[in-house]
Design a protein around this motif. Sequence first.
Motif, PDB file in Angstrom:
ATOM      1  N   ARG A 153       0.827  -1.214   0.000  1.00  0.00           N
ATOM      2  CA  ARG A 153       0.000   0.000   0.000  1.00  0.00           C
ATOM      3  C   ARG A 153       0.858   1.261   0.000  1.00  0.00           C
ATOM      4  NH1 ARG A 153      -2.644  -3.976   2.004  1.00  0.00           N
ATOM      5  NH2 ARG A 153      -4.880  -4.280   1.630  1.00  0.00           N
ATOM      6  N   ARG A 155       3.965   1.433  -1.090  1.00  0.00           N
ATOM      7  CA  ARG A 155       4.645   1.475  -2.390  1.00  0.00           C
ATOM      8  C   ARG A 155       3.725   2.048  -3.464  1.00  0.00           C
ATOM      9  NH1 ARG A 155       6.705  -4.024  -2.301  1.00  0.00           N
ATOM     10  NH2 ARG A 155       4.952  -4.381  -3.668  1.00  0.00           N
ATOM     11  N   MET A 156       2.499   1.547  -3.471  1.00  0.00           N
ATOM     12  CA  MET A 156       1.556   2.023  -4.483  1.00  0.00           C
ATOM     13  C   MET A 156       1.290   3.509  -4.320  1.00  0.00           C
ATOM     14  SD  MET A 156      -2.236   0.640  -5.608  1.00  0.00           S
ATOM     15  CE  MET A 156      -2.041  -1.039  -6.143  1.00  0.00           C
ATOM     16  N   THR A 157       1.149   3.958  -3.088  1.00  0.00           N
ATOM     17  CA  THR A 157       0.876   5.374  -2.839  1.00  0.00           C
ATOM     18  C   THR A 157       2.010   6.250  -3.368  1.00  0.00           C
ATOM     19  OG1 THR A 157      -0.219   4.681  -0.804  1.00  0.00           O
ATOM     20  CG2 THR A 157       0.194   7.028  -1.062  1.00  0.00           C
ATOM     21  N   ARG A 159       4.275   5.502  -5.630  1.00  0.00           N
ATOM     22  CA  ARG A 159       4.364   5.462  -7.098  1.00  0.00           C
ATOM     23  C   ARG A 159       3.244   6.274  -7.742  1.00  0.00           C
ATOM     24  NH1 ARG A 159       5.291  -0.721  -8.655  1.00  0.00           N
ATOM     25  NH2 ARG A 159       5.177   0.121 -10.787  1.00  0.00           N
ATOM     26  N   MET A 160       2.058   6.243  -7.139  1.00  0.00           N
ATOM     27  CA  MET A 160       0.962   7.042  -7.678  1.00  0.00           C
ATOM     28  C   MET A 160       1.293   8.534  -7.595  1.00  0.00           C
ATOM     29  SD  MET A 160      -2.328   5.048  -6.145  1.00  0.00           S
ATOM     30  CE  MET A 160      -3.566   6.222  -6.722  1.00  0.00           C
ATOM     31  N   ALA A 164       1.644  11.259 -10.524  1.00  0.00           N
ATOM     32  CA  ALA A 164       0.853  12.489 -10.493  1.00  0.00           C
ATOM     33  C   ALA A 164       1.764  13.711 -10.650  1.00  0.00           C
ATOM     34  CB  ALA A 164       0.040  12.565  -9.200  1.00  0.00           C
ATOM     35  N   GLU A 190       2.095  19.090  -0.303  1.00  0.00           N
ATOM     36  CA  GLU A 190       0.849  18.898   0.462  1.00  0.00           C
ATOM     37  C   GLU A 190       0.063  17.691  -0.041  1.00  0.00           C
ATOM     38  OE1 GLU A 190      -1.438  22.564   0.761  1.00  0.00           O
ATOM     39  OE2 GLU A 190       0.426  23.680   0.968  1.00  0.00           O
ATOM     40  N   GLN A 191       0.069  17.483  -1.337  1.00  0.00           N
ATOM     41  CA  GLN A 191      -0.611  16.304  -1.882  1.00  0.00           C
ATOM     42  C   GLN A 191       0.060  15.025  -1.403  1.00  0.00           C
ATOM     43  OE1 GLN A 191      -1.714  15.976  -5.887  1.00  0.00           O
ATOM     44  NE2 GLN A 191      -2.597  18.013  -6.041  1.00  0.00           N
ATOM     45  N   ALA A 194      -1.179  14.404   1.934  1.00  0.00           N
ATOM     46  CA  ALA A 194      -2.607  14.063   1.893  1.00  0.00           C
ATOM     47  C   ALA A 194      -2.837  12.620   1.448  1.00  0.00           C
ATOM     48  CB  ALA A 194      -3.355  15.033   0.977  1.00  0.00           C
ATOM     49  N   VAL A 195      -2.132  12.191   0.405  1.00  0.00           N
ATOM     50  CA  VAL A 195      -2.374  10.826  -0.067  1.00  0.00           C
ATOM     51  C   VAL A 195      -1.797   9.799   0.915  1.00  0.00           C
ATOM     52  CG1 VAL A 195      -2.712  11.374  -2.511  1.00  0.00           C
ATOM     53  CG2 VAL A 195      -0.395  10.879  -1.691  1.00  0.00           C
ATOM     54  N   VAL A 198      -4.383   9.351   3.582  1.00  0.00           N
ATOM     55  CA  VAL A 198      -5.489   8.488   3.178  1.00  0.00           C
ATOM     56  C   VAL A 198      -5.072   7.019   3.320  1.00  0.00           C
ATOM     57  CG1 VAL A 198      -6.829   7.702   1.188  1.00  0.00           C
ATOM     58  CG2 VAL A 198      -6.612  10.146   1.646  1.00  0.00           C
ATOM     59  N   THR A 199      -3.858   6.718   2.853  1.00  0.00           N
ATOM     60  CA  THR A 199      -3.378   5.335   2.944  1.00  0.00           C
ATOM     61  C   THR A 199      -3.211   4.913   4.403  1.00  0.00           C
ATOM     62  OG1 THR A 199      -2.267   5.599   0.828  1.00  0.00           O
ATOM     63  CG2 THR A 199      -1.537   3.765   2.196  1.00  0.00           C
ATOM     64  N   ARG A 201      -5.023   5.337   6.795  1.00  0.00           N
ATOM     65  CA  ARG A 201      -6.263   4.807   7.394  1.00  0.00           C
ATOM     66  C   ARG A 201      -6.378   3.299   7.244  1.00  0.00           C
ATOM     67  NH1 ARG A 201     -10.119   8.901   4.222  1.00  0.00           N
ATOM     68  NH2 ARG A 201      -9.043  10.814   4.824  1.00  0.00           N
ATOM     69  N   ARG A 202      -5.677   2.754   6.239  1.00  0.00           N
ATOM     70  CA  ARG A 202      -5.798   1.310   6.018  1.00  0.00           C
ATOM     71  C   ARG A 202      -4.444   0.609   6.030  1.00  0.00           C
ATOM     72  NH1 ARG A 202      -8.312   3.765   1.900  1.00  0.00           N
ATOM     73  NH2 ARG A 202     -10.267   2.640   2.209  1.00  0.00           N
TER      74      ARG A 202
ATOM     75  N   MET B 160      -4.378  15.049 -12.580  1.00  0.00           N
ATOM     76  CA  MET B 160      -3.381  14.324 -11.796  1.00  0.00           C
ATOM     77  C   MET B 160      -3.986  13.079 -11.164  1.00  0.00           C
ATOM     78  SD  MET B 160      -1.394  17.456  -9.915  1.00  0.00           S
ATOM     79  CE  MET B 160      -0.311  16.429  -8.895  1.00  0.00           C
ATOM     80  N   ILE B 171      -0.108  -0.904 -11.474  1.00  0.00           N
ATOM     81  CA  ILE B 171       0.576  -1.518 -10.341  1.00  0.00           C
ATOM     82  C   ILE B 171      -0.272  -2.677  -9.801  1.00  0.00           C
ATOM     83  CG2 ILE B 171       1.428  -1.121  -7.993  1.00  0.00           C
ATOM     84  CD1 ILE B 171       1.818   1.859  -8.814  1.00  0.00           C
ATOM     85  N   TRP B 187     -10.264   3.419  -1.735  1.00  0.00           N
ATOM     86  CA  TRP B 187      -9.009   4.136  -1.519  1.00  0.00           C
ATOM     87  C   TRP B 187      -8.864   5.254  -2.561  1.00  0.00           C
ATOM     88  CZ3 TRP B 187      -3.753   1.178  -2.455  1.00  0.00           C
ATOM     89  CH2 TRP B 187      -2.693   1.915  -1.932  1.00  0.00           C
ATOM     90  N   VAL B 198      -6.729  19.477  -0.709  1.00  0.00           N
ATOM     91  CA  VAL B 198      -5.458  20.202  -0.720  1.00  0.00           C
ATOM     92  C   VAL B 198      -5.566  21.401  -1.668  1.00  0.00           C
ATOM     93  CG1 VAL B 198      -3.052  20.083  -1.468  1.00  0.00           C
ATOM     94  CG2 VAL B 198      -4.002  18.256  -0.050  1.00  0.00           C
TER      95      VAL B 198
END
Lengths: 217, 217
Positions: A153, A155-157, A159-160, A164, A190-191, A194-195, A198-199, A201-202, B160, B171, B187, B198
């Motif tokens: 999770r 890693r994916m965040t 890379r996303m 972006a 800031e993004q 933020a992301v 979000v991650t 939380r899980r 984005m 991924i 997610w 943001v």
Amino acid sequence: MTPSAPTPAYRRLSVEERRSQLLDAALSLFAHRAPEEVSLDDVAEAAGVSRPLVYRYFPGGKQQLYEAALRSAAEELRNCFDEPLQGPLLPRLSRALDRYLAFVDQHDAGFSALLQGGSVVETSRTTATVDGVRRAAAEHIMRHLEVTEAGPRLRMTVRMWITAVEAASLIWLDEDKQPPAAELRDWLVEQFVAVLSVTARRDQQTAALVEALSADL
Amino acid sequence: MTPSAPTPAYRRLSVEERRSQLLDAALSLFAHRAPEEVSLDDVAEAAGVSRPLVYRYFPGGKQQLYEAALRSAAEELRNCFDEPLQGPLLPRLSRALDRYLAFVDQHDAGFSALLQGGSVVETSRTTATVDGVRRAAAEHIMRHLEVTEAGPRLRMTVRMWITAVEAASLIWLDEDKQPPAAELRDWLVEQFVAVLSVTARRDQQTAALVEALSADL
């Protein structure tokens, strides 16, 4: 092509300087035209040197020059990520982004060409070059976050977010570099937070990082 | 190639069914190999039909078949975004993402091939096809948000996020479709709200949307 500035009296460059001058000229030509529409004569003219000289440096001709130009840009891009592993984390990210956006700003269409791999036939090789830069960016981030084993999770965040950021850079170039680089940089940082939040939380691992990040401010 | 299941007794398909069967076969072959390594014989074999029949449907040969396969996948992808303009906003986004992830799940390597444009020479045309899908996704989002004139910050944020969703899908395929689609969907929706929030700090238009979104929940 824009007319070049009056060429100063022939200046002797070192081998390295000459090579990098040719690569710059090539990258900016490939940035504006498909590689099949760029000739070695064009590169020679843009660099203000003779065609044989271009061949002396790149005996493999255009394909070799093209790939060398991409690799050189990719390396320069990787250098943007170099940042000492000291001090609060988000300012480190800001500084790396400043250098990255300066690179994007400077190379402009060359940056778009690099990311989009151009229309060259050897797409898989150029794609690998660009993917290498993306991977390097992710590894740098993990190193700064002191993560040795990133879970899927996290890693994916990361890379996303990197993707972006790339998208933002291309849009930024399309939109006459608005908003100003400093605002874009803060926004991207800031993004990032933020992301990750979000991650968090899980995902426990990410939650711990987000906590560390906010303690760090 | 995986051996095909025993071919059932020859079945008469309508022109449309036959066409779409050939496109499916082509897309899944192109997904696993470079177009230059796929022959029309392979397509015929995979679809369980004769080579002349493939030519009857695609007289332009491989290039025509390849582009038609990409266009058909792109169209199917656009259909995922169709969602009535009614009810709370985030559940609409969730439903569209469910359809999108089902498409990704079903097409698997074909989806990666579509996004990466394959290694075909005609990259610019296939890139345009994929960019069209991205633009359509952004337009759908704006329509649901009831935004007729998106400012640059809102536009950039949405684009984005769309790129980040694409990255997540690739991924996800790489990581054996983990986490489960429903978790990934939630997610991504949460990330959408997070990145908008943001942007809302520096953009009035986005701030109003975020307010509307939370009132909507």
